[in-house]
Design an enzyme around this catalytic site. Structure first.
Site, PDB file in Angstrom:
ATOM      1  N   TYR A 101     -15.239 -20.158  11.840  1.00 18.60           N
ATOM      2  CA  TYR A 101     -15.299 -19.935  13.083  1.00 18.60           C
ATOM      3  C   TYR A 101     -16.649 -20.886  13.711  1.00 18.60           C
ATOM      4  O   TYR A 101     -16.725 -21.705  15.001  1.00 18.60           O
ATOM      5  CB  TYR A 101     -16.466 -18.337  13.513  1.00 18.60           C
ATOM      6  CG  TYR A 101     -17.259 -17.987  14.818  1.00 18.60           C
ATOM      7  CD1 TYR A 101     -18.387 -18.061  14.415  1.00 18.60           C
ATOM      8  CD2 TYR A 101     -16.635 -18.470  15.711  1.00 18.60           C
ATOM      9  CE1 TYR A 101     -18.818 -18.430  15.731  1.00 18.60           C
ATOM     10  CE2 TYR A 101     -17.400 -18.227  17.231  1.00 18.60           C
ATOM     11  CZ  TYR A 101     -18.734 -18.145  17.025  1.00 18.60           C
ATOM     12  OH  TYR A 101     -19.497 -18.053  18.086  1.00 18.60           O
TER      13      TYR A 101
ATOM     14  N   LYS B  72     -16.885 -24.105  16.564  1.00 18.43           N
ATOM     15  CA  LYS B  72     -18.052 -24.612  17.438  1.00 18.43           C
ATOM     16  C   LYS B  72     -18.614 -26.244  17.456  1.00 18.43           C
ATOM     17  O   LYS B  72     -18.444 -26.605  17.693  1.00 18.43           O
ATOM     18  CB  LYS B  72     -19.296 -23.261  16.878  1.00 18.43           C
ATOM     19  CG  LYS B  72     -19.112 -21.896  17.723  1.00 18.43           C
ATOM     20  CD  LYS B  72     -18.438 -22.372  19.208  1.00 18.43           C
ATOM     21  CE  LYS B  72     -18.344 -20.496  19.810  1.00 18.43           C
ATOM     22  NZ  LYS B  72     -17.271 -20.797  21.356  1.00 18.43           N
TER      23      LYS B  72
ATOM     24  N   SER C   9     -22.893 -21.765  19.088  1.00 18.99           N
ATOM     25  CA  SER C   9     -23.922 -21.106  17.911  1.00 18.99           C
ATOM     26  C   SER C   9     -24.475 -21.233  16.955  1.00 18.99           C
ATOM     27  O   SER C   9     -23.861 -22.283  17.238  1.00 18.99           O
ATOM     28  CB  SER C   9     -22.585 -19.769  17.657  1.00 18.99           C
ATOM     29  OG  SER C   9     -23.143 -18.961  17.104  1.00 18.99           O
TER      30      SER C   9
HETATM   31  C1  WQD Z   1     -27.305  -8.815  11.938  1.00 19.43           C
HETATM   32  C2  WQD Z   1     -28.363  -8.570  10.771  1.00 19.43           C
HETATM   33  C3  WQD Z   1     -26.831  -8.422   8.667  1.00 19.43           C
HETATM   34  C4  WQD Z   1     -24.245  -5.404  10.390  1.00 19.43           C
HETATM   35  C5  WQD Z   1     -22.866 -12.951  13.899  1.00 19.43           C
HETATM   36  C6  WQD Z   1     -22.721 -14.655  13.885  1.00 19.43           C
HETATM   37  C7  WQD Z   1     -23.305 -15.496  14.338  1.00 19.43           C
HETATM   38  C8  WQD Z   1     -23.099 -15.033  16.558  1.00 19.43           C
HETATM   39  C9  WQD Z   1     -24.037 -13.069  16.175  1.00 19.43           C
HETATM   40  C10 WQD Z   1     -21.365 -15.738  17.030  1.00 19.43           C
HETATM   41  C11 WQD Z   1     -27.220  -9.437   9.674  1.00 19.43           C
HETATM   42  C12 WQD Z   1     -27.388  -6.757   9.280  1.00 19.43           C
HETATM   43  C13 WQD Z   1     -24.680  -5.998  10.313  1.00 19.43           C
HETATM   44  C14 WQD Z   1     -24.140  -4.331  10.048  1.00 19.43           C
HETATM   45  C15 WQD Z   1     -26.146  -4.392   9.181  1.00 19.43           C
HETATM   46  N1  WQD Z   1     -21.540 -14.251  16.632  1.00 19.43           N
HETATM   47  N2  WQD Z   1     -26.280  -6.084   9.564  1.00 19.43           N
HETATM   48  N3  WQD Z   1     -25.028  -3.975   8.755  1.00 19.43           N
HETATM   49  O1  WQD Z   1     -24.641 -12.431  11.232  1.00 19.43           O
HETATM   50  O2  WQD Z   1     -26.768 -13.043  12.290  1.00 19.43           O
HETATM   51  O3  WQD Z   1     -24.649 -13.784  13.066  1.00 19.43           O
HETATM   52  O4  WQD Z   1     -23.683 -12.631  15.427  1.00 19.43           O
HETATM   53  O5  WQD Z   1     -21.611 -17.047  17.798  1.00 19.43           O
HETATM   54  O6  WQD Z   1     -22.066 -17.003  15.136  1.00 19.43           O
HETATM   55  O7  WQD Z   1     -22.346 -14.936  12.461  1.00 19.43           O
HETATM   56  O8  WQD Z   1     -24.994 -10.927  12.791  1.00 19.43           O
HETATM   57  O9  WQD Z   1     -25.303  -8.451  13.756  1.00 19.43           O
HETATM   58  O10 WQD Z   1     -23.840  -9.296  12.333  1.00 19.43           O
HETATM   59  O11 WQD Z   1     -25.387  -9.436  11.766  1.00 19.43           O
HETATM   60  O12 WQD Z   1     -26.994  -4.893   8.309  1.00 19.43           O
HETATM   61  O13 WQD Z   1     -23.466  -2.916  10.262  1.00 19.43           O
HETATM   62  O14 WQD Z   1     -27.654  -7.494  10.836  1.00 19.43           O
HETATM   63  O15 WQD Z   1     -26.419  -8.372   7.474  1.00 19.43           O
HETATM   64  O16 WQD Z   1     -28.341  -9.536   8.637  1.00 19.43           O
HETATM   65  P1  WQD Z   1     -25.350 -12.474  12.714  1.00 19.43           P
HETATM   66  P2  WQD Z   1     -24.983  -9.427  12.962  1.00 19.43           P
END
Ligand code: WQD
Length: 343
Positions: free
Chosen positions: A152, A156, A128
């Protein structure tokens, strides 16, 4: 090749199983179903018209894992493994670190011990972008030093280190470490897709549940970042492109000894509002949201330098953010409760 896919009933796993079958591979799935449903494989069989073997096994049960490999010995055995199985919620990992280290790291060590004993040494590992942590400039490049900032991500990173050491100790191993960014979307049929349990942690499944009426509104975590529209930037990649990347990687490393690392991303940073508005175009009307405080641990912006995967694997993303949202919406609209039987 006969490919064993651990975690193959999950979101990325099931899409990769479909792409492997369509590329002519035979597929065996091992999954403990802790965070997924066998229904995804029922639909993959329907979509491809091809058989998929399934074994309800936990990687923490090493003898049972060995039994899966043994079941195919008389028929040519397992040729390669694509390893998705693992717990993957960043927030949950902060509260349950021991569960995450035991499940993800011990489970992987069990798998590797069985592979080595059975002479199966071709492995594609689901890593990841989170391993890059908060110390690297964007765009992320494979040769950068890694350092995850959550349990997490550290599982990885530790598994990457274990695989690097295994490959250094024994040149018979063929290993690909795939660092993916933000997978979204679904197979264009709308029959398979992302089915998170409980409240979605990730952006697009949450937006999809707002659109289908399961959630009241999207909370935008932070509108005051130093980005064009104030919301955070991420590298979103269609799950079909991601799955094709796994097929390209397993075909590539099957022929080459050593340990290889590839980013699987688009190389494009899209904001939360970019994603929200793309989803609204797919749905055909505005969706309710509220700008809230930043989420702890979030970075303002990161995306991939995907040039190595293009140069080495001939792979790059093909689908746009709008296509990701159109396909994700088609899945969610047709399956409001995910794989659960319609009420
Ligand atoms: C994306 C953006 C949030 C939810 C994570 C893991 C990573 C991988 C992918 C496994 C950010 C914003 C989110 C919400 C929001 N997973 N957001 N409202 O955090 O980039 O990555 O998922 O491997 O390891 O860390 O993805 O989709 O959670 O967030 O505003 O209800 O959307 O702040 O900027 P992230 P995400």
């Amino acid at each position: 090749m006969r490919v064993l896919v651990t975690g193959g009933t999950g979101y990325i796993g099931s899409h990769t199983v479909l792409c492997l079958l369509e590329a002519g591979h035979q597929v065996v799935v091992l999954d403990n179903l802790v965070n997924s449903s066998q229904e995804s494989l029922v639909r993959v069989r329907e979509l491809t018209g091809k058989p998929v073997s399934f074994h309800h096994v936990d990687l923490l049960d090493e003898p049972a894992v060995d039994g899966v490999f043994g079941a195919y010995e008389a028929d040519g055995g397992i040729d390669a493994v694509i390893h998705f199985a693992g717990l993957k919620a960043v927030g949950e990992s902060v509260h349950q670190p021991l569960r995450y280290y035991h499940n993800n790291v011990t489970g992987t060590i069990n798998l590797l011990r069985v592979m080595d004993a059975r002479g199966v040494r071709t492995l594609v590992f689901s890593s990841s972008a989170t391993v890059y942590g908060d110390r690297n400039p964007t765009p992320y490049i494979e040769k950068m030093d890694i350092g995850a900032n959550n349990p997490y991500g550290r599982t990885k990173e530790q598994i990457e280190d274990i695989l690097s050491d295994v490959g250094a100790a024994d040149s018979r191993w063929h290993i690909a470490l795939l660092r993916y960014f933000n997978p979204v979307g679904a197979h264009p049929s709308g029959r398979i897709g992302e089915d998170p349990m409980g409240i979605p942690n990730n952006l697009v499944p949450f937006i999809a549940q707002v659109a289908v009426g399961r959630r009241e509104k999207l909370m935008v975590f932070g509108g005051d970042y130093d980005t064009p529209d104030g919301t955070a930037l991420r590298d979103y990649i269609h799950v079909m492109d991601l799955s094709e990347g796994h097929v390209a990687a397993v075909d590539h490393v099957a022929k080459r000894e050593g340990v290889f690392r590839w980013n699987l991303g688009s190389g494009i940073g899209s904001s939360v509002f970019d994603v929200l508005h793309a989803f609204e175009r797919a749905v055909g009307h505005p969706l309710p949201y509220e700008v809230a405080a930043r989420r702890a641990g979030d970075l303002p912006a990161f995306w991939a330098d995907p040039s190595s995967a293009l140069a080495d694997l001939g792979w790059s993303t093909t689908k746009t953010l709008d296509e990701m949202c159109e396909d994700h919406w088609r899945w969610q609209k047709n399956n409001p409760a995910g794989y659960a039987p319609a009420e």
